[in-house]
Design an enzyme around this catalytic site. Sequence first.
Site, PDB file in Angstrom:
ATOM      1  N   HIS B  69     -10.357  29.228 -23.953  1.00  0.00           N
ATOM      2  CA  HIS B  69     -11.107  30.412 -24.370  1.00  0.00           C
ATOM      3  C   HIS B  69     -12.123  30.093 -25.456  1.00  0.00           C
ATOM      4  CE1 HIS B  69      -7.392  30.186 -26.776  1.00  0.00           C
ATOM      5  NE2 HIS B  69      -8.130  30.607 -27.770  1.00  0.00           N
ATOM      6  N   GLU B 382       8.363  19.193 -14.977  1.00  0.00           N
ATOM      7  CA  GLU B 382       7.504  19.354 -13.812  1.00  0.00           C
ATOM      8  C   GLU B 382       6.139  19.905 -14.161  1.00  0.00           C
ATOM      9  OE1 GLU B 382      10.585  20.562 -14.183  1.00  0.00           O
ATOM     10  OE2 GLU B 382      11.727  19.174 -12.928  1.00  0.00           O
TER      11      GLU B 382
END
Lengths: 647, 647
Positions: B69, B382
């Site tokens: 952002h 993961e």
Amino acid sequence: MGQYSDLDRKVIKLGKMVVRMCTAAGSGHPSSALSILHLTTALMYRVMRYDPKNPWNTGADRLVLSEGHAVPAVYACYAELGGVAGRQDAPLTLTFDDCLTLRESASVLDGHPNPPQGFPFFDAATGSLGQGVSAAAGLACAARVQGSDKQIYVIVGDGESREGQIYEALDFIIDHKLTAVRVIFNANGQAQSDYVSPQQSAEALTKKLEAFGFDVKVIDGHNFDEIMPALTAPATDKPIAIVAKTVKGWGVNEFLTSNYHGKTLEESQVAAALADLDAKGAELGGDADADVAQLTTPQAREADAYAEVSAGTFEEACQYTGNDKAFAAKKMSTRKAYGVALAALGRDRRVTAMDGDVRGSTFAEYFFKKHPERFFEARIAEQNMISAGAGLAAGGTIPFVSSFAKFIVRGYDQIEMAAISEANLKISGSHAGISLAADGPSQMAITDLAFFRSMAHAKRTDGAPICRFFQPSDAISAFKLTELMANVEGMCYIRTARPDVPFIYDENEEFTVGGYKHLIDGEDLAIVTSGYMVHVAMKAAALIEERSGLRVSLIDAYSMPLATDEILQIGDDCRGQILVVEDNYAGGIVDEIAQAAAASDMGVMVHPLYLKKMPKSAKTPEDILAQVGLTAEDIAAAAQRIFDMSE
Amino acid sequence: MGQYSDLDRKVIKLGKMVVRMCTAAGSGHPSSALSILHLTTALMYRVMRYDPKNPWNTGADRLVLSEGHAVPAVYACYAELGGVAGRQDAPLTLTFDDCLTLRESASVLDGHPNPPQGFPFFDAATGSLGQGVSAAAGLACAARVQGSDKQIYVIVGDGESREGQIYEALDFIIDHKLTAVRVIFNANGQAQSDYVSPQQSAEALTKKLEAFGFDVKVIDGHNFDEIMPALTAPATDKPIAIVAKTVKGWGVNEFLTSNYHGKTLEESQVAAALADLDAKGAELGGDADADVAQLTTPQAREADAYAEVSAGTFEEACQYTGNDKAFAAKKMSTRKAYGVALAALGRDRRVTAMDGDVRGSTFAEYFFKKHPERFFEARIAEQNMISAGAGLAAGGTIPFVSSFAKFIVRGYDQIEMAAISEANLKISGSHAGISLAADGPSQMAITDLAFFRSMAHAKRTDGAPICRFFQPSDAISAFKLTELMANVEGMCYIRTARPDVPFIYDENEEFTVGGYKHLIDGEDLAIVTSGYMVHVAMKAAALIEERSGLRVSLIDAYSMPLATDEILQIGDDCRGQILVVEDNYAGGIVDEIAQAAAASDMGVMVHPLYLKKMPKSAKTPEDILAQVGLTAEDIAAAAQRIFDMSE
């Protein structure tokens, strides 16, 4: 003979059962189970305040087994204690030999902790790693809300301590000073494929835990003289973490020869393993069958009298949250109406809430301001938020957790685990679809319908959908559906959008699970849509009538599973043509209706109009609809093509 | 005047553009951008070895902006430098004023870093937080494989440092000694809803980074005398992390009055903000428009000659991996055949691999043993694996990442971000569906078809599907589809299963994107299925013929998107009846075909037979099929109901 020689002797008996049950099952994790067996024995025979005969006692201390694959250790202890499993209306007293049914289709002893399948000793289904500390933290939050002094113990593997969620949970525990949680790291040094990384050694874990702010106790995890003081030490203002150094496959020589992760012994190897343990037992002496449990049965928490959770009227709730003007102007975003409902529901002390550092945007802020003692800020850590939310549910509260729908994706694995737990968890995903516009695709939830719909069509053990899905189109429906979620047992997801939109419904309108609204009654085409797109479709309906004189039916399909039979009937009444409009990828409402249509012989045709390209930023909702081909004009053009085709 | 006063002066000019572009866009994060502007100025004008005129230079240092952002800071620097954006065949030299198109639908300056939409300066789409360090780590892995000394800089927000993935990435960087990555924490002390937690203060971050094993440099992030040495210090054996203390909204008084996260100034406030910055500039003196860039253009890496990546013949690959016996016996699991293909493909040096501590189960082990220098063990983490895999792809390798399909769910948000990046990432999910049986639902992927199918129907900027999905039924198809994945540009997911199954196909069989196999040619009913269920359906077909004399067509629908037109035609030839059999929840193949059927006027009926309840453990694949109603008998019974109905 040390003061814990009786417990030492018991471990030998339990270890033999661990070996036998895994070999009988043909799979399982005996070596992991043996590494935690002293820990579970200490907890389940001495430390925890609970009643093995009544796992539903709401005042009991709880154990979360984050490394779920080590569960044979817990099964052995619980069965040896004659613990009760099954459903509350059909309790089942386990015998030690019941352990030999491990992993059978009809057994309550599932491969990993699985409370609703008949093992209510646990609160949280585990097995997908790294989630247990969060669940324990959520249970501690629930206990705090309820004024309970219950203690929550959680056993975590060193291998799974690589999962980032563990660190989210540690930060959360420190932020909220959840000293009722005792986090126990089982440092046996081995993971599945290899030894654990030096980054997960007992020493590294200790350093990290200290840096995160824990009071860390490093112990020998096979020595009750070290285990018992660490488990029972009163917490100061710092939460306590225990790093227990253990041996994977403790007591069985064969397990020490190589990496036996997830492997059981062959039948032919069992005798030698039992002999190894017996030899240790003979050294210890004593009676393996002696009753060594010294347990305190806690007082159950007084049950809340059942009553519907009420949000009151929308008008009153708007006043309560300072939204009088928006109510009068009849315009409000669905995300804000969610926040209004949440704050109003929060007047019931059973309701709790969490948010992932976007409470000003999801409007969970209203709840935070009104009921700060039942709000748990999760910060930017969605995985922990979902699992802790499941813990809040297991602890008997009605938790609502919120973030941008896109960031909820971060917790889809955790949501699936909460689904296995049958957690009464309410999830709000805001800024969904594409109407967020300017921030671009990294903030847009577009796959969420497909994901949640898949779970809406499968059943829990009680026959209810695993997850119910709601997508309100206006503030009234958002308010009512949020209230509905609080009163439906089980997991629900509500999908809200960013833009302010005019009210569509009257304050007295009712919304139901599986319901829909027939907004416009036409006869030439049925348009089915939901959420923000209802407003666009309303414009399209006007355009169509203006241009062609043809009248469409318009259906707001706000719920999933959906009453597809009735919608097909409406389609049948509209020249047999349905157009489905969605601001998400494939797998949503169009498939819901198409699956029903294709399985019927009514011959109703279903035409899709959904998001078929990756969106990018655009300044306004109108700009982005134009970018992806979903404007009112696009809908009208799609309708015209159907009219032309069906002439 | 310090030695960096020219850069200090430039920051003022850039800061004014940051304020103006966000106000022009009506949204954005000017206060976050201002907090990192000294850092991006140092990197983009001095430290990075790159050519703003050629963002496609493969030898260049890279910047990953994890806190996406804050991107206006990068846009301002890049445009002021006259950097090139757009596509390589249609390059676009940015002017400073182009910044005023921020977030417009037609602009290359998306709301968050978005390389394929025209800003190739970045490798990784960011915006969903906490993923940038992983992407940087993957880029460093690619550089190592290629023998490049490129440096990777990554800027991380303090708020997003709550995301557990950050800690996964830190462990990964230490494990693999990725000293080419310089992790810069922007400690401005504010997140969206509030000040950051004390757990994310500069001091706490420093302690944590040290505990994780980093050489930590704490600096004033607005002082080039501290920034430049920290950015350019040579790394020792320890990777360097920088904790930069910064001010959110630096230089603009209005931003310092309250939490301005994600808020832009009104037009009426802009003049005062620019005046604040001008006042600072006047103090500094100097020429804001001076060319202060001192950049080194790196040598591009020599391009690999294009050639298909070949796995060779399956027989030879089986020999290569020691699977001669399984080949001769014509029986092998699809997960093992994936590993065989991966090892064989690995003989091409472009191919890299990662696994999440289950390489012995996914059979990525074969690749690890043959090509350890291009294998990066990700351990049980993961999320980091997926994002690092996207980094490996952005670095020009062809990465295959694997874990159990259930644990891949952990990375669905990261997969969506990789999709926005259009990463050439190959994902393997093993032990999918329910045939894993004994371990229970915590290890079963059941929602994955719905999730990946939703992305298979949306298009990238080049018109290809965002993700292609493959589900092989036997070892031959698994081998060939893995090879196909290596040669298809873009993200692919392959779903493999645990059990050993007999070969169905001949070694010379060919498999294509969108393809299917018509295994049995009958005329009474078309059964469509995929993966492990093909074997069950074959048994069902035999049962059906034996009992009723009726002959079914059997289709192996191994690819998504699927050639539904042709399958409907086969259904039309089979009395207009299709039965779809799947070991996953709703949202998979049945919806793929039903959507096509319901949009056509052929009148083909599609009947679903998929997983409609939460499974639990069962000892064998047969047991679990019986548990959920998907045995060959169940399929035969469903077929009989269709026959009875269509009599």
